[in-house]
Design a protein around this motif. Structure first.
Motif, PDB file in Angstrom:
ATOM      1  N   HIS A  54      25.594  97.658  55.552  1.00 35.15           N
ATOM      2  CA  HIS A  54      25.493  99.118  55.489  1.00 35.15           C
ATOM      3  C   HIS A  54      25.914  99.643  54.117  1.00 35.15           C
ATOM      4  O   HIS A  54      25.249 100.500  53.543  1.00 35.15           O
ATOM      5  N   ARG A  57      23.292  98.982  51.651  1.00 32.79           N
ATOM      6  CA  ARG A  57      22.153  99.905  51.801  1.00 32.79           C
ATOM      7  C   ARG A  57      22.486 101.263  51.194  1.00 32.79           C
ATOM      8  O   ARG A  57      21.618 101.910  50.591  1.00 32.79           O
ATOM      9  N   LYS A 156      17.981 105.672  52.654  1.00 37.29           N
ATOM     10  CA  LYS A 156      18.503 106.487  53.754  1.00 37.29           C
ATOM     11  C   LYS A 156      19.034 107.751  53.083  1.00 37.29           C
ATOM     12  O   LYS A 156      20.214 107.878  52.774  1.00 37.29           O
ATOM     13  N   TYR A 161      15.272 113.318  56.133  1.00 38.76           N
ATOM     14  CA  TYR A 161      15.625 113.740  57.492  1.00 38.76           C
ATOM     15  C   TYR A 161      15.173 115.154  57.812  1.00 38.76           C
ATOM     16  O   TYR A 161      15.339 115.607  58.941  1.00 38.76           O
ATOM     17  N   GLU A 190       8.510 105.438  64.021  1.00 36.21           N
ATOM     18  CA  GLU A 190       9.882 105.354  64.549  1.00 36.21           C
ATOM     19  C   GLU A 190      10.225 106.685  65.186  1.00 36.21           C
ATOM     20  O   GLU A 190       9.461 107.647  65.072  1.00 36.21           O
ATOM     21  N   THR A 192      13.170 109.890  65.539  1.00 35.77           N
ATOM     22  CA  THR A 192      13.790 110.692  64.477  1.00 35.77           C
ATOM     23  C   THR A 192      15.099 110.069  63.967  1.00 35.77           C
ATOM     24  O   THR A 192      15.656 110.548  62.992  1.00 35.77           O
ATOM     25  N   GLY A 193      15.564 109.003  64.635  1.00 37.11           N
ATOM     26  CA  GLY A 193      16.804 108.372  64.164  1.00 37.11           C
ATOM     27  C   GLY A 193      16.968 106.945  64.645  1.00 37.11           C
ATOM     28  O   GLY A 193      18.082 106.419  64.683  1.00 37.11           O
ATOM     29  N   SER A 194      15.858 106.319  65.028  1.00 40.49           N
ATOM     30  CA  SER A 194      15.951 104.927  65.478  1.00 40.49           C
ATOM     31  C   SER A 194      14.579 104.251  65.389  1.00 40.49           C
ATOM     32  O   SER A 194      13.548 104.918  65.303  1.00 40.49           O
ATOM     33  N   ASN A 195      14.588 102.931  65.394  1.00 39.84           N
ATOM     34  CA  ASN A 195      13.347 102.138  65.372  1.00 39.84           C
ATOM     35  C   ASN A 195      12.894 101.873  66.805  1.00 39.84           C
ATOM     36  O   ASN A 195      13.670 102.021  67.744  1.00 39.84           O
ATOM     37  N   LEU A 213      12.647 103.123  57.495  1.00 36.05           N
ATOM     38  CA  LEU A 213      13.815 102.254  57.418  1.00 36.05           C
ATOM     39  C   LEU A 213      13.665 100.997  58.288  1.00 36.05           C
ATOM     40  O   LEU A 213      13.358 101.099  59.475  1.00 36.05           O
ATOM     41  N   GLY A 215      15.661  99.123  60.024  1.00 36.71           N
ATOM     42  CA  GLY A 215      17.041  99.292  60.492  1.00 36.71           C
ATOM     43  C   GLY A 215      17.799  97.983  60.666  1.00 36.71           C
ATOM     44  O   GLY A 215      17.217  96.938  60.977  1.00 36.71           O
ATOM     45  N   ILE A 216      19.080  98.077  60.471  1.00 35.97           N
ATOM     46  CA  ILE A 216      19.966  96.916  60.625  1.00 35.97           C
ATOM     47  C   ILE A 216      19.993  96.501  62.105  1.00 35.97           C
ATOM     48  O   ILE A 216      19.985  95.313  62.418  1.00 35.97           O
ATOM     49  N   THR A 217      19.955  97.472  63.004  1.00 37.19           N
ATOM     50  CA  THR A 217      19.911  97.165  64.439  1.00 37.19           C
ATOM     51  C   THR A 217      18.582  96.495  64.780  1.00 37.19           C
ATOM     52  O   THR A 217      18.540  95.533  65.553  1.00 37.19           O
ATOM     53  N   GLY A 252      19.090 101.557  67.115  1.00 34.30           N
ATOM     54  CA  GLY A 252      19.705 102.072  65.895  1.00 34.30           C
ATOM     55  C   GLY A 252      21.208 101.997  66.052  1.00 34.30           C
ATOM     56  O   GLY A 252      21.699 101.772  67.165  1.00 34.30           O
ATOM     57  N   THR A 253      21.910 102.180  64.956  1.00 30.24           N
ATOM     58  CA  THR A 253      23.372 102.111  65.030  1.00 30.24           C
ATOM     59  C   THR A 253      23.914 103.105  66.043  1.00 30.24           C
ATOM     60  O   THR A 253      24.740 102.758  66.880  1.00 30.24           O
TER      61      THR A 253
HETATM   62  N1  PMP Z   1      15.308 105.080  61.479  1.00 28.09           N
HETATM   63  C1  PMP Z   1      15.964 106.210  61.192  1.00 28.09           C
HETATM   64  C2  PMP Z   1      15.194 107.412  60.776  1.00 28.09           C
HETATM   65  C3  PMP Z   1      17.360 106.252  61.274  1.00 28.09           C
HETATM   66  O1  PMP Z   1      18.023 107.373  60.994  1.00 28.09           O
HETATM   67  C4  PMP Z   1      18.065 105.092  61.685  1.00 28.09           C
HETATM   68  C5  PMP Z   1      19.559 105.129  61.786  1.00 28.09           C
HETATM   69  N2  PMP Z   1      20.142 104.823  60.537  1.00 28.09           N
HETATM   70  C6  PMP Z   1      17.338 103.939  61.985  1.00 28.09           C
HETATM   71  C7  PMP Z   1      15.953 103.965  61.870  1.00 28.09           C
HETATM   72  C8  PMP Z   1      18.031 102.687  62.440  1.00 28.09           C
HETATM   73  O2  PMP Z   1      18.776 102.123  61.399  1.00 28.09           O
HETATM   74  P1  PMP Z   1      20.069 101.246  61.666  1.00 28.09           P
HETATM   75  O3  PMP Z   1      19.740 100.306  62.754  1.00 28.09           O
HETATM   76  O4  PMP Z   1      20.301 100.561  60.386  1.00 28.09           O
HETATM   77  O5  PMP Z   1      21.149 102.177  62.058  1.00 28.09           O
END
Ligand code: PMP
Length: 292
Positions: A54, A57, A156, A161, A190, A192-195, A213, A215-217, A252-253
């Motif tokens: 993280h 990144r 990121k 966003y 994806e 709005t905040g996760s894959n 992104l 994502g790390i998750t 996502g995280t």
């Molecule tokens: N896509 C978006 C738009 C995100 O905000 C996130 C959260 N950081 C992710 C994917 C997943 O990323 P990660 O697993 O690294 O948290």
């Protein structure tokens, strides 16, 4: 409790300041021109999952936006741990952020100071537990993820966003939990905040992260699935293909692994693979499962 009116400590430019005093000026460049990059991490039982990935990144995002974080990766790693300790948290969401300050305002901001802050708070679940059990309901987002020629899509960065917040608000106003975004070509991208992942005939299918992104998750879930002998197909996915998938989940995280019940006109039932990966991920981050 509003986020600016809490007890606790925020790490700001190398020092701890009282939570309520961690302020910026209204002429902060990051506020006007989105010169801001951030991270989202989680600490589980005293350890931050993939901490250095993280932090790295965060530095990569900063470099893409042409600014240099005035600390080392090791210093930021340590500061993340120290901020959790200072706030007495062993399970926490961690939000490091770096931005351009208020020395200059305008498109050019070469002489602005780069600031870094780290805030941590208790955030057990991004989606409500009852929603996670049934699977969340999503609609389609109005905006599309831009091309890598249009925006620095792998940073990121706060600016990326804007369309996420607009899309998430529209979804919530229409009674949904989140929105699924297509990319500039019309492929599934994806939330709005996760894959996102789909299941078909026991295999996982997930979009190729060529304009959003990686994502790390997402990477952890791919590794987990492969270690269980599950085939993982990374490819461009068209929206009309959704009718051929039986399960869907987002990762996502913040979201961790969350089943999806609905995306627009397509319905899914949280099934064996989604629930297994949800459980495996929760064990992995708590170090109850040794990664393969
Ligand atoms: N896509 C978006 C738009 C995100 O905000 C996130 C959260 N950081 C992710 C994917 C997943 O990323 P990660 O697993 O690294 O948290």
């Amino acid at each position: 409790v509003p986020f600016d009116d809490r007890d606790g400590w925020i790490w700001l430019d190398g020092q701890f300041v009282a939570w309520r005093e961690a302020k910026v000026h209204v002429l902060t460049h990051g506020l006007h021109y989105a010169s801001s990059v951030f991270e989202g991490e989680r600490m589980y039982g005293g350890e931050i999952y993939k901490l250095t990935e993280h932090t790295q990144r965060l530095f990569n995002s900063a470099e893409i936006l042409d600014f240099e974080i005035p600390f080392t990766v090791a210093e930021i790693d340590q500061a993340c741990k120290d901020t959790c300790a200072k706030n007495g948290l062993t399970d926490a969401y961690i939000r490091p952020i770096a931005w351009r300050g208020s020395e200059m305002i305008g498109v050019s901001a070469q002489q602005t100071k780069i600031h870094v802050a780290i805030a941590v708070w208790d955030w057990p679940s991004y989606f409500k537990p009852e929603e996670r059990a049934k699977g969340i309901r999503m609609c389609w987002a109005k905006y599309k993820r831009p091309s890598p020629e249009t925006e620095p899509v792998h940073a990121k960065a706060a600016g990326l966003y804007m369309i996420c917040t607009i899309s998430k608000h529209a979804a919530e106003k229409a009674g949904y939990t989140d929105a699924m975004m297509l990319d500039y070509r019309g492929y599934i991208a994806e939330s709005t905040g996760s894959n996102v992942f789909f299941v078909k005939d026991g295999a996982l299918h997930t979009p190729l992260p060529d304009c959003f992104l990686n994502g790390i998750t997402r990477q952890s879930v791919i590794a987990l699935a492969k270690s269980k002998g599950v085939e993982v197909v990374v490819r461009h996915i068209k929206p009309e293909e959704l009718s051929s998938f039986t399960e869907c989940f987002v990762v996502g995280t913040a979201a961790e692994v969350t089943p999806v019940a609905e995306i627009g006109e397509y319905a899914f039932t949280p099934g064996k693979l989604s629930l297994e990966l949800m459980d495996d991920y929760s064990k992995l981050v708590r170090r109850e499962l040794v990664p393969a």
